[in-house]
Design a protein around this motif. Structure first.
Motif, PDB file in Angstrom:
ATOM      1  N   ILE A 291       0.960  -1.127  -0.070  1.00 27.02           N
ATOM      2  CA  ILE A 291       0.149  -0.130   0.096  1.00 27.02           C
ATOM      3  C   ILE A 291       0.895   1.277   0.043  1.00 27.02           C
ATOM      4  O   ILE A 291       0.633   2.242  -0.773  1.00 27.02           O
ATOM      5  CB  ILE A 291      -0.898  -0.088   1.121  1.00 27.02           C
ATOM      6  N   PRO A 292       2.042   1.204   0.994  1.00 28.97           N
ATOM      7  CA  PRO A 292       2.644   2.479   0.604  1.00 28.97           C
ATOM      8  C   PRO A 292       3.441   2.836  -0.714  1.00 28.97           C
ATOM      9  O   PRO A 292       3.430   3.982  -1.056  1.00 28.97           O
ATOM     10  CB  PRO A 292       3.865   2.256   1.597  1.00 28.97           C
ATOM     11  N   GLU A 293       3.729   1.779  -1.345  1.00 27.86           N
ATOM     12  CA  GLU A 293       4.246   1.829  -2.655  1.00 27.86           C
ATOM     13  C   GLU A 293       3.202   2.198  -3.781  1.00 27.86           C
ATOM     14  O   GLU A 293       3.089   3.001  -4.599  1.00 27.86           O
ATOM     15  CB  GLU A 293       4.879   0.781  -3.205  1.00 27.86           C
ATOM     16  N   VAL A 294       1.849   1.824  -3.579  1.00 25.69           N
ATOM     17  CA  VAL A 294       0.745   2.184  -4.405  1.00 25.69           C
ATOM     18  C   VAL A 294       0.347   3.605  -3.915  1.00 25.69           C
ATOM     19  O   VAL A 294       0.130   4.568  -5.109  1.00 25.69           O
ATOM     20  CB  VAL A 294      -0.764   1.476  -3.744  1.00 25.69           C
ATOM     21  N   ILE A 295       0.436   4.450  -2.834  1.00 27.14           N
ATOM     22  CA  ILE A 295       0.287   5.542  -2.736  1.00 27.14           C
ATOM     23  C   ILE A 295       1.264   6.590  -3.233  1.00 27.14           C
ATOM     24  O   ILE A 295       1.188   7.537  -3.938  1.00 27.14           O
ATOM     25  CB  ILE A 295       0.424   5.962  -0.913  1.00 27.14           C
ATOM     26  N   ARG A 296       2.659   5.997  -3.162  1.00 27.38           N
ATOM     27  CA  ARG A 296       3.676   6.864  -3.904  1.00 27.38           C
ATOM     28  C   ARG A 296       3.452   6.989  -5.461  1.00 27.38           C
ATOM     29  O   ARG A 296       3.733   7.863  -6.091  1.00 27.38           O
ATOM     30  CB  ARG A 296       4.912   5.962  -3.596  1.00 27.38           C
ATOM     31  N   VAL A 297       2.976   5.694  -5.984  1.00 27.65           N
ATOM     32  CA  VAL A 297       2.805   5.730  -7.458  1.00 27.65           C
ATOM     33  C   VAL A 297       1.634   6.745  -7.748  1.00 27.65           C
ATOM     34  O   VAL A 297       1.511   7.659  -8.832  1.00 27.65           O
ATOM     35  CB  VAL A 297       2.422   4.351  -7.973  1.00 27.65           C
ATOM     36  N   ILE A 298       0.591   6.650  -7.000  1.00 27.86           N
ATOM     37  CA  ILE A 298      -0.425   7.578  -7.238  1.00 27.86           C
ATOM     38  C   ILE A 298       0.140   9.065  -7.129  1.00 27.86           C
ATOM     39  O   ILE A 298      -0.547   9.859  -7.944  1.00 27.86           O
ATOM     40  CB  ILE A 298      -1.678   7.203  -6.266  1.00 27.86           C
ATOM     41  N   GLN A 299       0.764   9.424  -6.017  1.00 28.74           N
ATOM     42  CA  GLN A 299       1.259  10.635  -5.954  1.00 28.74           C
ATOM     43  C   GLN A 299       2.108  11.198  -6.847  1.00 28.74           C
ATOM     44  O   GLN A 299       2.445  12.357  -7.243  1.00 28.74           O
ATOM     45  CB  GLN A 299       1.916  10.813  -4.549  1.00 28.74           C
ATOM     46  N   ASP A 300       2.872  10.164  -7.684  1.00 31.51           N
ATOM     47  CA  ASP A 300       3.998  10.556  -8.511  1.00 31.51           C
ATOM     48  C   ASP A 300       3.412  11.155  -9.755  1.00 31.51           C
ATOM     49  O   ASP A 300       2.456  10.593 -10.273  1.00 31.51           O
ATOM     50  CB  ASP A 300       4.801   9.519  -8.928  1.00 31.51           C
ATOM     51  N   VAL A 301       3.991  12.280 -10.097  1.00 26.82           N
ATOM     52  CA  VAL A 301       3.306  12.864 -11.530  1.00 26.82           C
ATOM     53  C   VAL A 301       4.806  13.167 -12.245  1.00 26.82           C
ATOM     54  O   VAL A 301       5.489  14.102 -11.809  1.00 26.82           O
ATOM     55  CB  VAL A 301       2.778  14.438 -11.270  1.00 26.82           C
ATOM     56  N   ARG A 302       4.375  12.580 -13.342  1.00 24.77           N
ATOM     57  CA  ARG A 302       5.880  12.593 -14.118  1.00 24.77           C
ATOM     58  C   ARG A 302       6.013  13.923 -15.111  1.00 24.77           C
ATOM     59  O   ARG A 302       5.011  14.253 -15.451  1.00 24.77           O
ATOM     60  CB  ARG A 302       5.665  11.564 -15.245  1.00 24.77           C
ATOM     61  N   PRO A 303       7.157  14.435 -14.854  1.00 30.83           N
ATOM     62  CA  PRO A 303       7.372  15.910 -15.421  1.00 30.83           C
ATOM     63  C   PRO A 303       7.347  15.852 -17.140  1.00 30.83           C
ATOM     64  O   PRO A 303       8.168  16.479 -17.679  1.00 30.83           O
ATOM     65  CB  PRO A 303       8.554  16.366 -14.892  1.00 30.83           C
ATOM     66  N   ILE A 304       6.307  15.248 -17.678  1.00 33.14           N
ATOM     67  CA  ILE A 304       6.258  15.336 -19.042  1.00 33.14           C
ATOM     68  C   ILE A 304       5.625  16.616 -19.587  1.00 33.14           C
ATOM     69  O   ILE A 304       4.567  17.080 -19.121  1.00 33.14           O
ATOM     70  CB  ILE A 304       5.212  14.137 -19.739  1.00 33.14           C
ATOM     71  N   VAL A 305       6.467  17.521 -20.271  1.00 32.85           N
ATOM     72  CA  VAL A 305       6.057  18.869 -20.831  1.00 32.85           C
ATOM     73  C   VAL A 305       6.405  18.756 -22.236  1.00 32.85           C
ATOM     74  O   VAL A 305       7.019  17.968 -22.881  1.00 32.85           O
ATOM     75  CB  VAL A 305       6.818  19.863 -20.083  1.00 32.85           C
ATOM     76  N   GLY A 306       5.810  19.992 -22.904  1.00 31.18           N
ATOM     77  CA  GLY A 306       6.546  20.390 -24.358  1.00 31.18           C
ATOM     78  C   GLY A 306       5.157  19.942 -25.385  1.00 31.18           C
ATOM     79  O   GLY A 306       5.508  20.094 -26.368  1.00 31.18           O
ATOM     80  N   GLN A 307       3.984  19.614 -24.767  1.00 32.17           N
ATOM     81  CA  GLN A 307       2.740  19.448 -25.815  1.00 32.17           C
ATOM     82  C   GLN A 307       1.782  20.451 -25.732  1.00 32.17           C
ATOM     83  O   GLN A 307       1.149  20.621 -26.380  1.00 32.17           O
ATOM     84  CB  GLN A 307       2.075  18.139 -25.249  1.00 32.17           C
TER      85      GLN A 307
END
Length: 466
Positions: A291-307
């Protein structure tokens, strides 16, 4: 895309019908509105399911999340990072796959049904004599058709619960009324100026102060608290679909009539997300240690920019990871939303929400075409002078990506992406103009004048016989 011409024809037809309806003042029945919305969405869903081109995330992210549920695996961890949200929608995906419905239909069925349910809710959100017109215009909305029926993105699921929360929170009565009308900034400033800081504290916390009055039960509280509970539960379900409906919460709270109701709605908003998180070991087979890993993945926002807009200019039209631009953009979004909330602090909560969502699109460094659907139900329900130029502009930009760019190989697509992403900069002034600038301060509609009451005529003295 194999059916680009047919899809484009349906989108253009929808725009024409929506504009003609505005011009002619159509007021179609709910049945007619739903028939139009269903026909458009089911037709495009069917052709998209048969198409040889399928959206990358629809196949590589959404489908693995549903398959993970079928295999008693965590949908966040089992989708190889493709699903970054709570498992609510993957449960539905898994159920449809278990029924044997082909993914190309089943994956889109979720979003199409949600978007159809959203049509009458837009009418409810608009209220008044033009409710059916606004519902019809959303039924014809080209961006909604693209996102729900072509891409299968889950924005309509988040929106159907979010808009329903607004409708429930506002409750019955005249839709042209505000929620909170207190100018909090002026109230605090005036209290401190005339009473001093100690006097202001006593005014807030004393036996007859603002806090005590806010917490004191009032007549009709039971109904408002019930509305608050249901509105909060609905908003929580919106957050179970995606995380961005957090921007809808202020408007929903302001539509409620009392401080106590807002507290109830705020607390109720967390019930559904917490439920779906803590029940992962029961329904998804997630171990407690995961569950801590699930929360970490949900909170993670990949810095994809340029579109999108300014980040596309800085990145040369290349969609890639850039932490510096993403960090600056995130701070820009927060500052922009704070300024917007201040400027629209005395507006109708629906207009405040429209302004916040459009301002987000103006400032954000990262965007998928589906993000542009966020503000669409609110802008359609309460249109501004430049609403339809903005709707047509963002729909054309999205359609260019969905219909035209998918006709080519990867190398050609990348070269077209540079023009497409950098060209989005022309949409920024249109979006800014489409914000409800004329409605930053709510003005109640003029009450009808009452005819003057007749003046009493003094009775004439009676003449009694002698």
């Amino acid at each position: 895309m194999d059916y680009a011409i047919l899809t484009g024809f349906v989108l253009v037809t929808g725009v024409v019908l929506a504009l003609v309806a505005q011009w002619k003042g159509w007021r179609p029945s709910l049945l007619a509105v739903l028939v139009v919305g269903i026909v458009f969405r089911v037709l495009i869903m069917t052709t998209s399911a048969m198409d040889t081109w399928q959206p990358v995330d629809f196949v590589n992210s959404f489908k693995p999340a549903g398959e993970a549920v079928l295999n008693r695996e965590d949908p966040v961890l089992g989708s190889n990072g493709g699903w970054h949200f709570l498992p609510t929608i993957p449960y539905v995906y898994g159920f449809l796959l278990w029924l044997g419905i082909p993914w190309e239909i089943g994956g889109r069925l979720v979003t199409v049904v949600a978007d159809i349910a959203l049509i009458p809710l837009v009418g409810k959100l608009a209220g008044g004599s033009k409710a059916s017109l606004r519902a019809f215009q959303y039924a014809c909305n080209p961006l909604a058709i693209l996102v729900a029926s072509v891409h299968g993105q889950v924005e309509p699921v988040a929106l159907v619960f979010g808009v329903a929360a607004f409708v429930v929170a506002r409750g019955p009565g005249d839709p042209d009324r505000p929620g909170i009308r207190t100018d909090v900034v002026a109230l605090v400033r005036g209290s401190v100026a005339f009473r001093g800081l100690p006097g202001a504290v006593r005014h807030a916390t004393g036996p007859t102060g603002v806090v005590r009055r806010a917490l004191t039960p009032r007549p009709g509280d039971r109904q408002s608290l019930r509305r608050a509970l249901f509105a909060g539960l609905l908003m929580g379900l919106a957050l179970c679909a995606k995380s961005w409906p957090i921007w809808l919460i202020p408007g929903m709270l302001l539509l409620l009539p009392t401080f106590r109701a807002r507290v109830v709605a705020f607390v109720a908003t967390g019930i559904a997300p917490i439920f779906f998180l803590v029940t992962l070991p029961i329904f998804a087979g997630t171990s407690l240690s995961q569950i801590p890993e699930v929360i970490r993945v949900i909170q993670d926002v990949r810095p994809i920019v340029g579109q999108w807009t300014w980040s596309a200019i800085l990145m040369g039209g290349v969609n890639d990871l850039n932490q510096a631009i993403a960090t600056f953009g995130t701070r820009l979004v927060y500052v922009t939303l704070l300024v917007t909330a201040f400027l629209w602090r005395r507006a109708d909560p629906v207009d405040l929400t429209t302004a916040l969502l459009v301002a987000f699109m103006v400032a954000t460094p990262r965007l998928g075409a589906q993000y542009l659907l966020w503000f669409m139900p609110f802008l359609v329900a309460r249109p501004t002078r430049f609403a339809w130029p903005a709707i047509i502009g963002v729909s054309f930009w999205a359609a260019y990506g969905y219909l035209y760019m998918t006709q080519f190989d990867s190398a050609t697509w990348r070269s077209l992406h540079v023009f497409w992403s950098q060209g989005s900069i022309v949409l920024l002034p249109i979006l800014v103009l489409a914000m409800p600038w004329a409605r930053r301060v709510f003005k109640a509609p003029d009450a009808p004048e009452e005819p003057p009451s007749p003046r009493p005529v003094p009775a004439s003295p009676s003449l009694s016989p002698p």
